[in-house]
Structures are given as C-alpha cells and as structure tokens.
Design an enzyme around this catalytic site. Sequence first.
Site, short mmCIF file in Angstrom:
data_model
loop_
_atom_site.label_atom_id
_atom_site.label_comp_id
_atom_site.label_asym_id
_atom_site.label_seq_id
_atom_site.Cartn_x
_atom_site.Cartn_y
_atom_site.Cartn_z
N ASN A 176 -18.32 5.66 79.38
CA ASN A 176 -17.29 6.34 80.52
C ASN A 176 -18.30 6.51 81.83
O ASN A 176 -18.74 7.49 82.16
CB ASN A 176 -17.06 7.76 79.99
CG ASN A 176 -15.89 7.71 79.23
OD1 ASN A 176 -14.96 6.85 79.31
ND2 ASN A 176 -15.96 8.44 78.24
N TYR A 178 -9.89 -3.83 72.70
CA TYR A 178 -10.99 -3.72 73.62
C TYR A 178 -12.16 -3.57 72.85
O TYR A 178 -13.26 -4.23 73.19
CB TYR A 178 -10.84 -2.65 74.55
CG TYR A 178 -11.83 -2.32 75.60
CD1 TYR A 178 -12.19 -3.32 76.55
CD2 TYR A 178 -12.77 -1.34 75.42
CE1 TYR A 178 -13.16 -3.13 77.35
CE2 TYR A 178 -13.76 -0.84 76.34
CZ TYR A 178 -14.04 -1.90 77.49
OH TYR A 178 -14.86 -1.70 78.29
N ASP A 183 -16.38 -12.93 90.74
CA ASP A 183 -14.99 -12.11 90.03
C ASP A 183 -13.81 -13.06 90.36
O ASP A 183 -13.88 -13.94 91.17
CB ASP A 183 -15.04 -10.98 90.94
CG ASP A 183 -14.09 -9.84 90.13
OD1 ASP A 183 -14.71 -8.84 89.77
OD2 ASP A 183 -12.89 -10.00 89.96
N LYS A 206 -10.04 5.87 85.09
CA LYS A 206 -10.54 6.48 84.02
C LYS A 206 -10.72 8.08 84.34
O LYS A 206 -10.10 8.34 85.40
CB LYS A 206 -11.93 6.43 83.45
CG LYS A 206 -11.90 4.76 83.32
CD LYS A 206 -13.16 4.46 82.44
CE LYS A 206 -13.01 3.06 81.69
NZ LYS A 206 -14.04 2.91 80.78
N THR A 220 -12.77 15.30 73.62
CA THR A 220 -14.11 15.50 74.36
C THR A 220 -14.82 14.13 74.60
O THR A 220 -14.41 13.14 73.75
CB THR A 220 -15.19 16.24 73.45
OG1 THR A 220 -15.20 15.69 72.11
CG2 THR A 220 -14.52 17.63 73.23
N ASP A 274 -12.37 -17.90 87.83
CA ASP A 274 -11.97 -17.20 86.77
C ASP A 274 -12.94 -17.59 85.57
O ASP A 274 -12.82 -18.91 85.15
CB ASP A 274 -10.57 -18.06 86.58
CG ASP A 274 -9.93 -17.06 85.08
OD1 ASP A 274 -10.72 -16.40 84.44
OD2 ASP A 274 -8.76 -17.28 85.01
N ALA A 313 -18.94 2.07 74.26
CA ALA A 313 -18.66 3.06 73.29
C ALA A 313 -17.60 2.73 72.22
O ALA A 313 -17.44 3.17 71.24
CB ALA A 313 -18.76 4.33 73.63
N CYS A 314 -16.49 1.88 72.99
CA CYS A 314 -15.37 1.85 72.17
C CYS A 314 -15.78 0.67 70.84
O CYS A 314 -14.91 0.69 70.11
CB CYS A 314 -14.22 1.14 73.00
SG CYS A 314 -13.59 2.05 74.10
P1 NAD Z 1 -13.83 -3.17 86.60
O1 NAD Z 1 -12.30 -3.29 86.16
O2 NAD Z 1 -13.93 -2.28 87.89
O3 NAD Z 1 -14.57 -4.30 86.78
C1 NAD Z 1 -14.14 -5.68 85.99
C2 NAD Z 1 -14.17 -6.79 86.69
O4 NAD Z 1 -14.11 -7.99 85.94
C3 NAD Z 1 -12.87 -6.77 87.73
O5 NAD Z 1 -13.26 -6.83 88.94
C4 NAD Z 1 -12.03 -8.18 87.18
O6 NAD Z 1 -11.46 -8.40 88.17
C5 NAD Z 1 -13.15 -8.76 86.77
N1 NAD Z 1 -12.74 -9.80 85.72
C6 NAD Z 1 -11.74 -9.76 84.62
N2 NAD Z 1 -11.32 -10.89 84.26
C7 NAD Z 1 -12.15 -11.87 84.94
C8 NAD Z 1 -12.41 -13.25 84.78
N3 NAD Z 1 -11.67 -14.06 83.86
N4 NAD Z 1 -13.39 -13.82 85.56
C9 NAD Z 1 -13.95 -13.28 86.51
N5 NAD Z 1 -13.86 -11.93 86.60
C10 NAD Z 1 -13.13 -10.99 85.95
O7 NAD Z 1 -14.67 -2.44 85.35
P2 NAD Z 1 -16.02 -1.64 85.35
O8 NAD Z 1 -15.69 -0.26 85.19
O9 NAD Z 1 -16.85 -2.28 86.39
O10 NAD Z 1 -16.57 -2.36 83.85
C11 NAD Z 1 -17.77 -3.36 84.13
C12 NAD Z 1 -18.11 -3.94 82.69
O11 NAD Z 1 -18.54 -2.64 81.88
C13 NAD Z 1 -16.88 -4.45 81.81
O12 NAD Z 1 -17.36 -5.41 81.10
C14 NAD Z 1 -16.36 -3.10 80.83
O13 NAD Z 1 -15.76 -3.48 79.81
C15 NAD Z 1 -17.76 -2.26 80.75
N6 NAD Z 1 -17.77 -1.13 80.43
C16 NAD Z 1 -17.13 0.02 81.46
C17 NAD Z 1 -17.29 1.25 81.20
C18 NAD Z 1 -16.71 2.07 82.17
O14 NAD Z 1 -16.59 3.59 82.02
N7 NAD Z 1 -16.58 1.77 83.50
C19 NAD Z 1 -17.54 1.83 79.82
C20 NAD Z 1 -17.61 0.89 78.79
C21 NAD Z 1 -18.00 -0.57 79.24
#
Ligand code: NAD
Length: 347
Positions: free
Chosen positions: A191, A162, A47, A205, A234, A67, A132-133
């Site tokens: 979600n 997104y 991360d 969220k 919803t 990164d 889902a987005c």
């Molecule tokens: P989160 O924000 O808790 O985790 C994402 C992590 O990615 C963060 O810790 C962030 O620091 C890290 N990150 C961002 N940019 C980075 C980079 N350049 N290099 C390394 N790390 C980086 O989000 P989450 O809820 O755990 O989501 C995880 C994945 O699931 C994401 O891809 C998100 O788009 C997808 N997602 C999540 C949901 C949800 O409801 N939580 C829904 C749809 C999709």
Amino acid sequence: MFSGNKTIEDVLQKDDQIVITGAGGFIGGSLARYFHEKGFTRIRAVDKKPLPEWYQRTPGVESLCLDLSEADACRRAVEGAAEVYNLAADMGGMGFIETHRVECLRSILINTHMLEAAYRAGVQRYFFSSSACAYNTLLQQDPNVTALKEADAYPAMAERGYGWEKLMSEMFCQEYTAERGLETHIARFHNIYGPNGTWFGGREKAPAAICRKVIEAKDSGQLEIEIWGTGEQTRSFCYIDDCLLGIDMIMHCDALVATPINLGSSELVSINTLVGLAEEIGGVKLARRHKLDAPLGVAGRNSDNTFIQAVLGWQPRTPLRSGLEKTYRWIETQYALKKAGKQVVHD
Ligand code: NAD
C-alpha cells in the site's frame, strides 16, 4: 541505513540509460523524478497511456507511449538500457482488482516480454514491483494479523487475479536469474500512498479515497462519510518517499538478487483509524456510514520488516500521520483545481 548500502550513483554513470515502465502512473512517475533529481541524464519513461494523461512528466526525461503487453514494444523500450525498472501493471485499489481479475492477470504479458527483452538487450539489472497481494490469503483472515514475512508467500494461496500474477512474475524473475544469469530484484510493495497517486475514478486506494471523501464532505456540507466494510480491517501504508529510496537500495543490494523482500511500513492501523486521521487533518468530524457489501480484500495485512532491517539496516519510517497530511493537502489542491474546471492528475 548501513554505511555499505549502495544506491544508483554507486553503480551507474550519470549518462547510463535507465528505463522505467509504468512511468505515466504514480510510483513510476515519481521514480523518474527521483532519478532525475539525482542528476541522471538518460531516463526513458514508458507507459501505454497517451502522454497528456500521465500523472507526472519530468522535464528532460524521454517519455514514450508504448503498450508493453507487446513484445516489440518491450524491445523498443529497453534499447541501450543499463537498468530497467518494471512498474507497469493494470492495477488499482480493492474496488478495481476484485472486479478486474482478467485485466490484472494479463499484466503477466508485460513482465514476460519485458524480462525477455531486458535479457536479450544485456541489461545490468532488472527491478520488478511485486505486491503484498502475493501473500497467502489464509494468513490474513484476522484484523489482528501477524505481520507477513517473506516466506509467507508459500504455500501459495495468493489474492485471485492480481496476486497470482505477481507471484508468477516473481518466479519468472527468479528463473531468469537462475537459468539465464539476468540480475533481477523484487520488492513486494505494501500500500504505497502519497501526492501524485490516483485519487478518484475507481482505481484509487484507501488513503487517497478517504482524504478525497473528507474533502468532498467538507465542501458539500454533507458531513458524513461512506466507509467500505466495518472499517475494522487493518493495513499498513507506506509513504512514497520511503518507497523510492527502498527501490533504489533493493535494486543495488548484492544480497537481494532474485530475493523478494517486503517494502512497506509496519505501522498497522484500522481503516476506521485512517478515517480518524484524515478527519483530524481536515479539522472535521463526520457521521460514518458503513457499506458492508463493498470489496474489502483480506481482513488484515501488515509488513514484517525483520528481513529488510537486517539486510539494509533500514525500513520505511515516515509516520502515517505526516505522510497522510502531505497527501491530504495535495488532494485538496487537486480537488480545488478540478472544481474550477482545470486539468488535474488523473483526468
Ligand atoms: P499506477 O496504476 O499508478 O501505474 C501503473 C502504470 O502502468 C499506469 O500508468 C498504466 O497506464 C501502466 N500500464 C498498464 N498496462 C500497461 C501496458 N500494457 N504497457 C505500458 N504501461 C502500462 O500504479 P502504481 O501505484 O504506480 O503501481 C506501480 C507498480 O507497483 C505496479 O506494478 C503495481 O502493481 C505495484 N504495486 C503498487 C502498490 C501501490 O500501493 N501503489 C502496491 C503493490 C504493488
């Protein structure tokens, strides 16, 4: 679940290298713990956040701060990997993604470099967390929405920023499979919620935000709650444990190579109903104040689970009431710790 469904222990040795990106966040951190509990001994969690800011750190899991929008960092991340789970993205709830489209779009760099690095490293499988987005927003203008099936992403009219990034990244995965033979798997999350998720600070969220607001109202004695919009919009909400098992099965299903699939609950509720559930769990009734100019996203969204049920004989089934109860109790504990000046998740 079909008896023929494969999970990770059917295809990997316990000492094969697993790489999880975004592991300082909610789902990636939970996935590292999930594989660790299954007995896998070489898990690399990556991360960009400094290690003290990670939501969860599982002892015995290698943790790297990189990164991944940089190609070199991606090459380092995937060294020796048998499987890569790419969950890194700059994201948050509606309040974040509607106001940070540039950051969301820039996540394309992560998936672009991660795919190339995984392909060059010869990994066996690559997982991409889509959303889902990515679905056509024109199909989501009514709270009594027809649940979204996988084909509804095209013709494309994804959520700006997104959603388009997710759709393009899905295509990257599909073309790496078609042209270069990299085995990719793609889940569209709907979600995801549960303990260890973001619960304050602007990226949280709806389920976590609402639990926190109920807890705050009880604590302050100001018995009212702000709801974004009319509350008639919803959504469905998928509990984290279902999400983790779903990722495992989708990644190891031969029928799901480069084939996006919904990973979400089909229990559709309005935001007002969600507030009612949180109030019930908290044992309180609050006056509702609706903030009509808040970011809302689409009017309605649900997951059509026909495909996942057909291909895996399984779909997320944790009832919202029970998942929300666990989430509420966890946030309650975090809230008390924060109030006492102790370090909490997402400090
Ligand atoms: P989160 O924000 O808790 O985790 C994402 C992590 O990615 C963060 O810790 C962030 O620091 C890290 N990150 C961002 N940019 C980075 C980079 N350049 N290099 C390394 N790390 C980086 O989000 P989450 O809820 O755990 O989501 C995880 C994945 O699931 C994401 O891809 C998100 O788009 C997808 N997602 C999540 C949901 C949800 O409801 N939580 C829904 C749809 C999709």
